[in-house]
Scaffold this motif. Structure first.
Motif, PDB file in Angstrom:
ATOM      1  N   ALA A   1     -36.538  -1.537  -9.699  1.00  0.00           N
ATOM      2  CA  ALA A   1     -35.521  -2.887 -10.578  1.00  0.00           C
ATOM      3  C   ALA A   1     -35.802  -4.496 -10.333  1.00  0.00           C
ATOM      4  CB  ALA A   1     -34.582  -2.430  -9.679  1.00  0.00           C
ATOM      5  N   LYS A   2     -36.323  -4.277  -9.435  1.00  0.00           N
ATOM      6  CA  LYS A   2     -37.853  -5.529  -8.686  1.00  0.00           C
ATOM      7  C   LYS A   2     -38.575  -6.106 -10.285  1.00  0.00           C
ATOM      8  CE  LYS A   2     -39.532  -8.859  -5.776  1.00  0.00           C
ATOM      9  NZ  LYS A   2     -40.009  -8.837  -4.379  1.00  0.00           N
ATOM     10  N   ALA A   3     -39.002  -4.594 -11.154  1.00  0.00           N
ATOM     11  CA  ALA A   3     -40.209  -5.174 -11.555  1.00  0.00           C
ATOM     12  C   ALA A   3     -39.627  -4.963 -12.866  1.00  0.00           C
ATOM     13  CB  ALA A   3     -41.293  -3.715 -11.717  1.00  0.00           C
ATOM     14  N   VAL A   4     -38.239  -4.799 -13.406  1.00  0.00           N
ATOM     15  CA  VAL A   4     -37.878  -4.981 -14.330  1.00  0.00           C
ATOM     16  C   VAL A   4     -37.061  -6.229 -14.822  1.00  0.00           C
ATOM     17  CG1 VAL A   4     -35.750  -3.594 -15.867  1.00  0.00           C
ATOM     18  CG2 VAL A   4     -37.556  -2.135 -14.316  1.00  0.00           C
ATOM     19  N   GLN A   5     -36.607  -6.209 -13.383  1.00  0.00           N
ATOM     20  CA  GLN A   5     -35.694  -7.653 -13.609  1.00  0.00           C
ATOM     21  C   GLN A   5     -36.684  -8.886 -13.666  1.00  0.00           C
ATOM     22  OE1 GLN A   5     -34.081  -7.984 -10.246  1.00  0.00           O
ATOM     23  NE2 GLN A   5     -31.915  -7.669 -10.415  1.00  0.00           N
ATOM     24  N   LYS A   6     -38.160  -8.895 -12.978  1.00  0.00           N
ATOM     25  CA  LYS A   6     -39.012  -9.692 -13.340  1.00  0.00           C
ATOM     26  C   LYS A   6     -39.268  -9.836 -14.469  1.00  0.00           C
ATOM     27  CE  LYS A   6     -43.398 -10.774 -11.403  1.00  0.00           C
ATOM     28  NZ  LYS A   6     -44.435 -10.983 -10.126  1.00  0.00           N
TER      29      LYS A   6
ATOM     30  N   VAL B   1     -29.240   3.251   0.852  1.00  0.00           N
ATOM     31  CA  VAL B   1     -28.583   3.991  -0.443  1.00  0.00           C
ATOM     32  C   VAL B   1     -27.631   2.063  -0.515  1.00  0.00           C
ATOM     33  CG1 VAL B   1     -27.853   5.370  -1.499  1.00  0.00           C
ATOM     34  CG2 VAL B   1     -29.544   5.976   0.482  1.00  0.00           C
ATOM     35  N   GLN B   2     -26.802   2.586  -0.790  1.00  0.00           N
ATOM     36  CA  GLN B   2     -26.403   1.003  -1.106  1.00  0.00           C
ATOM     37  C   GLN B   2     -26.361   0.059  -1.966  1.00  0.00           C
ATOM     38  OE1 GLN B   2     -22.986   1.735  -2.136  1.00  0.00           O
ATOM     39  NE2 GLN B   2     -23.682   3.892  -1.835  1.00  0.00           N
ATOM     40  N   GLY B   3     -27.529  -0.793  -0.641  1.00  0.00           N
ATOM     41  CA  GLY B   3     -28.218  -1.983  -1.779  1.00  0.00           C
ATOM     42  C   GLY B   3     -29.059  -1.311  -2.841  1.00  0.00           C
ATOM     43  N   ALA B   4     -29.735   0.328  -2.701  1.00  0.00           N
ATOM     44  CA  ALA B   4     -30.476   0.063  -3.528  1.00  0.00           C
ATOM     45  C   ALA B   4     -29.370  -0.139  -5.004  1.00  0.00           C
ATOM     46  CB  ALA B   4     -31.565   1.411  -3.183  1.00  0.00           C
ATOM     47  N   LEU B   5     -28.598   0.676  -4.764  1.00  0.00           N
ATOM     48  CA  LEU B   5     -27.784   0.714  -5.728  1.00  0.00           C
ATOM     49  C   LEU B   5     -27.265  -0.326  -6.762  1.00  0.00           C
ATOM     50  CD1 LEU B   5     -25.922   2.916  -7.406  1.00  0.00           C
ATOM     51  CD2 LEU B   5     -24.256   2.703  -5.544  1.00  0.00           C
ATOM     52  N   ARG B   6     -26.785  -1.406  -5.410  1.00  0.00           N
ATOM     53  CA  ARG B   6     -26.501  -2.471  -6.057  1.00  0.00           C
ATOM     54  C   ARG B   6     -27.358  -3.749  -7.006  1.00  0.00           C
ATOM     55  NH1 ARG B   6     -24.287  -2.635  -0.620  1.00  0.00           N
ATOM     56  NH2 ARG B   6     -25.566  -4.280  -0.209  1.00  0.00           N
ATOM     57  N   HIS B   7     -28.446  -3.438  -6.487  1.00  0.00           N
ATOM     58  CA  HIS B   7     -29.996  -3.725  -7.411  1.00  0.00           C
ATOM     59  C   HIS B   7     -29.947  -3.015  -8.242  1.00  0.00           C
ATOM     60  CE1 HIS B   7     -34.402  -5.505  -6.327  1.00  0.00           C
ATOM     61  NE2 HIS B   7     -33.797  -6.097  -7.687  1.00  0.00           N
ATOM     62  N   TRP B   8     -30.089  -2.510  -8.233  1.00  0.00           N
ATOM     63  CA  TRP B   8     -29.764  -1.137  -9.934  1.00  0.00           C
ATOM     64  C   TRP B   8     -28.724  -1.517 -10.761  1.00  0.00           C
ATOM     65  CZ3 TRP B   8     -33.078   1.496 -12.720  1.00  0.00           C
ATOM     66  CH2 TRP B   8     -34.079   1.742 -12.467  1.00  0.00           C
ATOM     67  N   GLU B   9     -27.526  -1.965 -10.395  1.00  0.00           N
ATOM     68  CA  GLU B   9     -26.606  -2.235 -10.736  1.00  0.00           C
ATOM     69  C   GLU B   9     -26.709  -3.774 -11.312  1.00  0.00           C
ATOM     70  OE1 GLU B   9     -21.895  -3.685 -10.639  1.00  0.00           O
ATOM     71  OE2 GLU B   9     -23.392  -3.460  -8.609  1.00  0.00           O
TER      72      GLU B   9
ATOM     73  N   VAL C   1     -27.009  -4.388 -16.199  1.00  0.00           N
ATOM     74  CA  VAL C   1     -26.686  -5.278 -16.281  1.00  0.00           C
ATOM     75  C   VAL C   1     -27.451  -6.023 -16.592  1.00  0.00           C
ATOM     76  CG1 VAL C   1     -24.903  -7.137 -15.704  1.00  0.00           C
ATOM     77  CG2 VAL C   1     -24.217  -5.706 -15.387  1.00  0.00           C
ATOM     78  N   GLN C   2     -28.465  -6.710 -16.389  1.00  0.00           N
ATOM     79  CA  GLN C   2     -29.607  -7.385 -17.079  1.00  0.00           C
ATOM     80  C   GLN C   2     -30.288  -7.393 -18.651  1.00  0.00           C
ATOM     81  OE1 GLN C   2     -32.568  -9.139 -13.584  1.00  0.00           O
ATOM     82  NE2 GLN C   2     -33.911  -9.969 -15.825  1.00  0.00           N
ATOM     83  N   ILE C   3     -30.431  -5.262 -18.485  1.00  0.00           N
ATOM     84  CA  ILE C   3     -31.077  -5.012 -19.577  1.00  0.00           C
ATOM     85  C   ILE C   3     -29.838  -5.069 -20.884  1.00  0.00           C
ATOM     86  CG2 ILE C   3     -32.890  -4.400 -18.420  1.00  0.00           C
ATOM     87  CD1 ILE C   3     -31.882  -1.327 -18.634  1.00  0.00           C
ATOM     88  N   GLY C   4     -28.195  -4.555 -20.419  1.00  0.00           N
ATOM     89  CA  GLY C   4     -27.853  -4.122 -21.169  1.00  0.00           C
ATOM     90  C   GLY C   4     -26.987  -2.871 -21.379  1.00  0.00           C
ATOM     91  N   PHE C   5     -27.688  -2.378 -20.059  1.00  0.00           N
ATOM     92  CA  PHE C   5     -27.106  -0.430 -20.482  1.00  0.00           C
ATOM     93  C   PHE C   5     -25.557  -0.824 -19.462  1.00  0.00           C
ATOM     94  CE2 PHE C   5     -27.074   3.855 -18.398  1.00  0.00           C
ATOM     95  CZ  PHE C   5     -27.735   3.823 -19.455  1.00  0.00           C
TER      96      PHE C   5
END
Length: 244
Positions: free
Chosen positions: A236-241, A186-194, A198-202
């Motif tokens: 999250a990975k798809a959004v970053q890509k 769960v913490q790994g997913a949270l870091r990924h979403w963080e 940040v990348q999308i400016g939210f």
């Protein structure tokens, strides 16, 4: 003691069993609770362990039936047992003391006894003579207006209470959709979403406020499964890509 006896420290003894299906159901009830030593005393049918109804009702516990033994007397069935518990719906005027299963099992589990749990015929229960051979009587607390239990039901209830007294089995954290995710996942997913937010400016890393702690609480309340964590990280990975 006979070398063919099972190493299982608990023995279930059925006296004068009438219905093959009940024998199979008892084997199933025993296996569910991790017990395997079954002895039948003078059952109605000599071939009860291999009858079709018996095997069908065992439903995966055929190994219990394969190891079960048939003997002529309760005395033979209790060979090697140091503490025998009779089962009866009503107490006798004379004989061993009557206990509820949990009341007795709490102290019995701390002893070094090899325990025998004895059940009577479906038609007439246990005879007084058989009860007198036992050290204690177990009486399952039931509604006062209707205390009739099927043989296999009685075995299941007592087997459960005895297994719990012996320490029970652990329950794996699981939902209908799969195994619950661990804290690290769960913490790994949270870091990924963080990273993604940040990348999308939210999320402004210079002024994050309480966004991440609130998301953390949201994920904890959701009781995510492992598969759901994979889905969130995949999004999250798809959004970053796409942003990249």
């Amino acid at each position: 003691m006979n070398a063919t006896l099972s190493a299982d420290p608990t023995r279930f003894v059925l006296i004068n069993t009438s219905h093959p299906g009940n024998v199979g159901s008892v084997a199933r009830a025993m296996k569910v609770m991790g017990f395997s030593d079954l002895v039948l005393v003078a059952p109605r049918f000599a071939d009860v362990l291999v009858q079709e109804d018996t095997i069908a009702m065992a439903s995966g516990a055929a190994d219990i039936l394969a190891r079960a033994r048939i003997v002529a007397t309760l005395e033979e069935a209790l060979e090697g047992i140091s503490f025998a518990c009779a089962t009866a719906m009503t107490p006798r005027d004379f004989g061993p003391p009557t206990h509820t299963p949990r009341q007795l099992f709490e102290s019995l589990a701390q002893s070094a006894h090899r325990v025998g749990l004895v059940f009577g015929s479906e038609r007439y229960g246990m005879s007084n003579e058989d009860v007198y051979r036992c050290h204690a009587v177990l009486s399952i607390p039931t509604h006062p207006d209707y205390g009739s239990l099927n043989l296999a039901q009685a075995v299941q209830l007592i087997a459960y209470d005895w297994r719990q007294a012996l320490g029970g089995f652990g329950v794996e954290a699981r939902t209908a959709d799969g195994r619950l995710a661990g804290i690290e996942a769960v913490q790994g997913a949270l870091r990924h979403w963080e990273e993604t937010l940040v990348q999308i400016g939210f999320l402004d890393p210079a002024a994050p406020k309480k966004l991440l702690p609130r998301l953390n609480q949201l994920l904890n309340r959701a009781q995510l499964t492992e598969e759901e964590v994979h889905i969130l990280r995949g999004i999250a990975k798809a959004v970053q890509k796409r942003r990249g």
